[in-house]
Write a protein that holds these residues in place. Sequence first.
Motif: not given
Length: 244
Positions: A36-37, A42-51, A195-197, A213-215
């Motif tokens: 995930l880039i 853009s919300g990457k961590s938020t998405l992972l944390r929701c999972l 993997v967010v990296t 992901m963006a916005d």
Amino acid sequence: MTDLKVDVTDLKKNYGSNHVLKGINFKVKNNEVVVLIGPSGSGKSTLLRCLNKLEEPTSGSIIIDGHDISDPKTDIDKARENIGMVFQHFNLFNNLTVGENITLAPVELGKLEKEQAEFVAKNLLETVGLADKYDAMPASLSGGQKQRVAIARALAMKPDIMLFDEPTSALDPEMVGDVLEVMKELAKDGMTMVVVTHEMGFAKEVADRVVFMADGHVMEEGTPEEVFDNPQNERTKAFLDKVI
Ligand code: ADP
Ligand code: MG
């Protein structure tokens, strides 16, 4: 039975008036490695944390292994046991030894007997190249070693999916390779991974799919070749021009 490990539909997450996830559709198949880039914020961590329900979604559905995690009937603790998470800042317990860090959760949660857990911990430390660090305190380790302990700790719960949130971003450059190597081995062994990296080399080599992901939207996704060599979306192009 479905071969989807993660099935996110129209996920929205607001923090007050800040609409962070604006209708995310995100699927991960068994044994798939998804990188995930996207720009910061853009919300990457938020998405992972929701999972794994570190965050409560505002709306939308999240199905992990066929279980709807927003359904009150789903045992969220059980679901979480199968989801390993590795953070940028390791989050080790600094007052516990490396061995204790790894054995704590499986023993406390009744997943393993103490001796079994110690055996598993030693094996995992060997896998991540830290066989001699079982009795060490986290403070005596380098960042790269701490992160490999954090990975071993997550693996001790025998998760069937691993989520990595910028696992190498806080590391000195010379430590990054060892951590990525451990992640590559995991991928080779068939672990399902998100993997967010910002390590685009890792993404190209290891990812089955890259999601940009963006916005708060998934703007584009595809194989590494598709996304890196022939991006279709202007935002993807602009982002890749900056990071590659
Ligand atoms: P990324 O990981 O892509 O950099 P994040 O998911 O961390 O993005 O953050 C996306 C947005 O959500 C940012 O605007 C951030 O300020 C906001 N945000 C994240 N976590 C919280 C929180 N716990 N409370 C309020 N706002 C948050
Ligand atoms: Mg983040």
